[in-house]
Design a protein around this motif. Structure first.
Motif, PDB file in Angstrom:
ATOM      1  N   ALA A   1       8.388 -13.666 -19.060  1.00 32.38           N
ATOM      2  CA  ALA A   1       7.095 -13.977 -18.434  1.00 32.38           C
ATOM      3  C   ALA A   1       7.121 -13.606 -16.957  1.00 32.38           C
ATOM      4  O   ALA A   1       8.096 -13.886 -16.257  1.00 32.38           O
ATOM      5  CB  ALA A   1       6.809 -15.475 -18.570  1.00 32.38           C
ATOM      6  N   GLY A   2       6.071 -12.952 -16.509  1.00 31.71           N
ATOM      7  CA  GLY A   2       5.924 -12.660 -15.082  1.00 31.71           C
ATOM      8  C   GLY A   2       6.684 -11.436 -14.599  1.00 31.71           C
ATOM      9  O   GLY A   2       6.769 -11.195 -13.400  1.00 31.71           O
ATOM     10  N   ALA A   3       7.202 -10.624 -15.520  1.00 31.25           N
ATOM     11  CA  ALA A   3       7.932  -9.425 -15.104  1.00 31.25           C
ATOM     12  C   ALA A   3       6.965  -8.291 -14.741  1.00 31.25           C
ATOM     13  O   ALA A   3       7.374  -7.245 -14.251  1.00 31.25           O
ATOM     14  CB  ALA A   3       8.901  -8.978 -16.196  1.00 31.25           C
ATOM     15  N   GLY A   4       5.689  -8.497 -15.026  1.00 31.35           N
ATOM     16  CA  GLY A   4       4.677  -7.492 -14.657  1.00 31.35           C
ATOM     17  C   GLY A   4       4.293  -6.569 -15.806  1.00 31.35           C
ATOM     18  O   GLY A   4       3.675  -5.523 -15.590  1.00 31.35           O
ATOM     19  N   LYS A   5       4.635  -6.963 -17.022  1.00 31.65           N
ATOM     20  CA  LYS A   5       4.396  -6.100 -18.191  1.00 31.65           C
ATOM     21  C   LYS A   5       2.916  -5.815 -18.422  1.00 31.65           C
ATOM     22  O   LYS A   5       2.525  -4.694 -18.694  1.00 31.65           O
ATOM     23  CB  LYS A   5       4.949  -6.752 -19.482  1.00 31.65           C
ATOM     24  N   SER A   6       2.110  -6.874 -18.321  1.00 33.98           N
ATOM     25  CA  SER A   6       0.700  -6.764 -18.684  1.00 33.98           C
ATOM     26  C   SER A   6      -0.060  -5.816 -17.754  1.00 33.98           C
ATOM     27  O   SER A   6      -0.748  -4.911 -18.221  1.00 33.98           O
ATOM     28  CB  SER A   6       0.075  -8.149 -18.618  1.00 33.98           C
ATOM     29  N   THR A   7       0.096  -6.038 -16.465  1.00 40.10           N
ATOM     30  CA  THR A   7      -0.603  -5.198 -15.482  1.00 40.10           C
ATOM     31  C   THR A   7      -0.170  -3.747 -15.651  1.00 40.10           C
ATOM     32  O   THR A   7      -0.999  -2.830 -15.622  1.00 40.10           O
ATOM     33  CB  THR A   7      -0.243  -5.666 -14.048  1.00 40.10           C
ATOM     34  N   LEU A   8       1.133  -3.565 -15.840  1.00 40.48           N
ATOM     35  CA  LEU A   8       1.671  -2.212 -15.995  1.00 40.48           C
ATOM     36  C   LEU A   8       1.123  -1.546 -17.257  1.00 40.48           C
ATOM     37  O   LEU A   8       0.626  -0.416 -17.218  1.00 40.48           O
ATOM     38  CB  LEU A   8       3.204  -2.292 -16.059  1.00 40.48           C
ATOM     39  N   ALA A   9       1.200  -2.260 -18.375  1.00 38.88           N
ATOM     40  CA  ALA A   9       0.770  -1.684 -19.658  1.00 38.88           C
ATOM     41  C   ALA A   9      -0.726  -1.346 -19.626  1.00 38.88           C
ATOM     42  O   ALA A   9      -1.145  -0.300 -20.121  1.00 38.88           O
ATOM     43  CB  ALA A   9       1.075  -2.664 -20.791  1.00 38.88           C
TER      44      ALA A   9
ATOM     45  N   ARG B   1       9.401 -13.953 -10.368  1.00 37.06           N
ATOM     46  CA  ARG B   1       8.414 -14.073 -11.456  1.00 37.06           C
ATOM     47  C   ARG B   1       7.535 -15.309 -11.261  1.00 37.06           C
ATOM     48  O   ARG B   1       6.337 -15.274 -11.509  1.00 37.06           O
ATOM     49  CB  ARG B   1       9.119 -14.094 -12.811  1.00 37.06           C
ATOM     50  N   ALA B   2       8.156 -16.384 -10.780  1.00 39.76           N
ATOM     51  CA  ALA B   2       7.377 -17.608 -10.547  1.00 39.76           C
ATOM     52  C   ALA B   2       6.361 -17.362  -9.422  1.00 39.76           C
ATOM     53  O   ALA B   2       5.217 -17.803  -9.510  1.00 39.76           O
ATOM     54  CB  ALA B   2       8.305 -18.756 -10.187  1.00 39.76           C
ATOM     55  N   GLN B   3       6.784 -16.630  -8.389  1.00 39.89           N
ATOM     56  CA  GLN B   3       5.862 -16.325  -7.284  1.00 39.89           C
ATOM     57  C   GLN B   3       4.669 -15.504  -7.780  1.00 39.89           C
ATOM     58  O   GLN B   3       3.522 -15.762  -7.421  1.00 39.89           O
ATOM     59  CB  GLN B   3       6.579 -15.537  -6.189  1.00 39.89           C
ATOM     60  N   ARG B   4       4.960 -14.536  -8.649  1.00 43.77           N
ATOM     61  CA  ARG B   4       3.872 -13.697  -9.172  1.00 43.77           C
ATOM     62  C   ARG B   4       2.903 -14.519 -10.023  1.00 43.77           C
ATOM     63  O   ARG B   4       1.691 -14.395  -9.888  1.00 43.77           O
ATOM     64  CB  ARG B   4       4.453 -12.577 -10.052  1.00 43.77           C
ATOM     65  N   ARG B   5       3.447 -15.363 -10.903  1.00 41.86           N
ATOM     66  CA  ARG B   5       2.579 -16.190 -11.759  1.00 41.86           C
ATOM     67  C   ARG B   5       1.743 -17.159 -10.920  1.00 41.86           C
ATOM     68  O   ARG B   5       0.570 -17.394 -11.204  1.00 41.86           O
ATOM     69  CB  ARG B   5       3.424 -17.008 -12.753  1.00 41.86           C
ATOM     70  N   TYR B   6       2.395 -17.684  -9.867  1.00 42.98           N
ATOM     71  CA  TYR B   6       1.712 -18.642  -8.989  1.00 42.98           C
ATOM     72  C   TYR B   6       0.462 -17.990  -8.379  1.00 42.98           C
ATOM     73  O   TYR B   6      -0.618 -18.558  -8.379  1.00 42.98           O
ATOM     74  CB  TYR B   6       2.690 -19.083  -7.886  1.00 42.98           C
ATOM     75  N   LYS B   7       0.649 -16.766  -7.906  1.00 41.36           N
ATOM     76  CA  LYS B   7      -0.467 -16.008  -7.307  1.00 41.36           C
ATOM     77  C   LYS B   7      -1.551 -15.735  -8.347  1.00 41.36           C
ATOM     78  O   LYS B   7      -2.737 -15.937  -8.083  1.00 41.36           O
ATOM     79  CB  LYS B   7       0.050 -14.669  -6.779  1.00 41.36           C
ATOM     80  N   ASP B   8      -1.125 -15.280  -9.536  1.00 41.28           N
ATOM     81  CA  ASP B   8      -2.079 -14.981 -10.632  1.00 41.28           C
ATOM     82  C   ASP B   8      -2.936 -16.198 -10.939  1.00 41.28           C
ATOM     83  O   ASP B   8      -4.149 -16.108 -11.047  1.00 41.28           O
ATOM     84  CB  ASP B   8      -1.328 -14.676 -11.942  1.00 41.28           C
ATOM     85  N   LEU B   9      -2.258 -17.350 -11.095  1.00 40.05           N
ATOM     86  CA  LEU B   9      -2.960 -18.572 -11.478  1.00 40.05           C
ATOM     87  C   LEU B   9      -3.927 -18.990 -10.369  1.00 40.05           C
ATOM     88  O   LEU B   9      -5.048 -19.394 -10.627  1.00 40.05           O
ATOM     89  CB  LEU B   9      -1.972 -19.709 -11.779  1.00 40.05           C
ATOM     90  N   LYS B  10      -3.459 -18.864  -9.125  1.00 44.50           N
ATOM     91  CA  LYS B  10      -4.297 -19.212  -7.984  1.00 44.50           C
ATOM     92  C   LYS B  10      -5.565 -18.359  -7.983  1.00 44.50           C
ATOM     93  O   LYS B  10      -6.669 -18.858  -7.783  1.00 44.50           O
ATOM     94  CB  LYS B  10      -3.513 -19.002  -6.687  1.00 44.50           C
ATOM     95  N   ASN B  11      -5.387 -17.067  -8.248  1.00 43.67           N
ATOM     96  CA  ASN B  11      -6.548 -16.162  -8.313  1.00 43.67           C
ATOM     97  C   ASN B  11      -7.502 -16.552  -9.424  1.00 43.67           C
ATOM     98  O   ASN B  11      -8.691 -16.272  -9.355  1.00 43.67           O
ATOM     99  CB  ASN B  11      -6.092 -14.715  -8.517  1.00 43.67           C
ATOM    100  N   LYS B  12      -6.945 -17.151 -10.469  1.00 48.01           N
ATOM    101  CA  LYS B  12      -7.797 -17.588 -11.587  1.00 48.01           C
ATOM    102  C   LYS B  12      -8.355 -18.992 -11.338  1.00 48.01           C
ATOM    103  O   LYS B  12      -9.001 -19.571 -12.210  1.00 48.01           O
ATOM    104  CB  LYS B  12      -6.994 -17.591 -12.894  1.00 48.01           C
TER     105      LYS B  12
END
Ligand code: DC
Length: 215
Positions: A9-17, A144-155
């Motif tokens: 989780a949070g490795a950036g797979k979704s955005t990349l794909a 990965r936690a930092q990335r998810r934190y940002k994603d969730l905040k944006n949501k």
């Protein structure tokens, strides 16, 4: 042609794909979203795992656009799939073999005779072991936690960072140690650690590898 991207989780797979699929004109498949849809159904209907399994014949998941919208029995549930509660339950439902077969059937039918980029935990190991190109994207838990934190905040979802990090660690453990289709680096996969790379750097690297393989 099938391209798989696995990783935690949070490795950036979704955005990349998603971006690669757009660039290459491929179909994008977010396999985790299907586990999330089933977790959502379980929560909404107050079910335990066993009753979710017996309800599978009544569940219809529809994917619209390039995985932009997910409908569950006719209802658009896209916006509800990334809450911490759904994340927790998705990891639980993903441990079950019946559920995994249900999800894999949907994915294989959806992908038939198409050019596909799929991301998840077992896409190169179980769903498409003969994929043309396989990637494994990794990053440290902290990053990965930092990335998810940002994603969730944006949501618009507020969560304590340390709690989020612990939850990611717990999910990593569950995903890597489950009996069925655990998260592994698939045979022949290209391993990329994205901890110290920007998204653009990862994108460029992966795109180059794909272009080389395609030509
Ligand atoms: O990638 P994600 O966080 O949206 O995935 C949600 C959950 O589904 C996660 O706990 C792992 C699980 N999953 C899986 O077991 N196999 C996949 N191919 C994709 C996701």
């Amino acid at each position: 042609m099938i391209i798989t991207i696995d990783g935690p989780a949070g490795a950036g797979k979704s955005t990349l794909a998603k971006k690669l699929a757009k660039e290459l004109n491929f179909i994008f498949i977010n396999s985790g979203a299907l586990y999330r849809a089933l977790a959502y159904y379980l929560i909404e209907n107050n079910l335990n795992l066993e009753s979710l399994i017996s309800n599978l014949p009544n569940i219809k998941i529809e994917i619209k656009g390039n995985f932009e919208k997910i409908y569950l029995n006719g209802k658009d549930i896209t916006e509800s799939l990334y809450t911490p509660e759904v994340s927790k339950k998705a990891s639980l439902v993903a441990q079950n073999e019946n559920i995994r077969n249900f999800v894999n059937d949907i994915i294989r039918k959806f992908s038939k005779d198409k050019n596909v980029i799929i991301e998840g935990r077992d896409t190169g190991s179980v769903i498409f072991p003969n994929a043309d190109i396989k990637f494994y994207l990794d990053a440290s838990v902290e990053v990965r936690a930092q990335r998810r934190y940002k994603d969730l905040k944006n949501k618009g979802i507020e969560i304590d960072f340390e709690t989020l990090k612990k939850e990611i660690e717990k999910r990593d453990f569950e995903d890597k140690n489950r009996k069925i289709a655990p998260l592994i680096i698939p045979k022949d996969a290209i391993y990329i650690d994205t901890s110290f790379l920007s998204f653009e750097e990862v994108y460029k690297k992966v795109k180059e590898i794909i272009k080389n393989k395609m030509s």
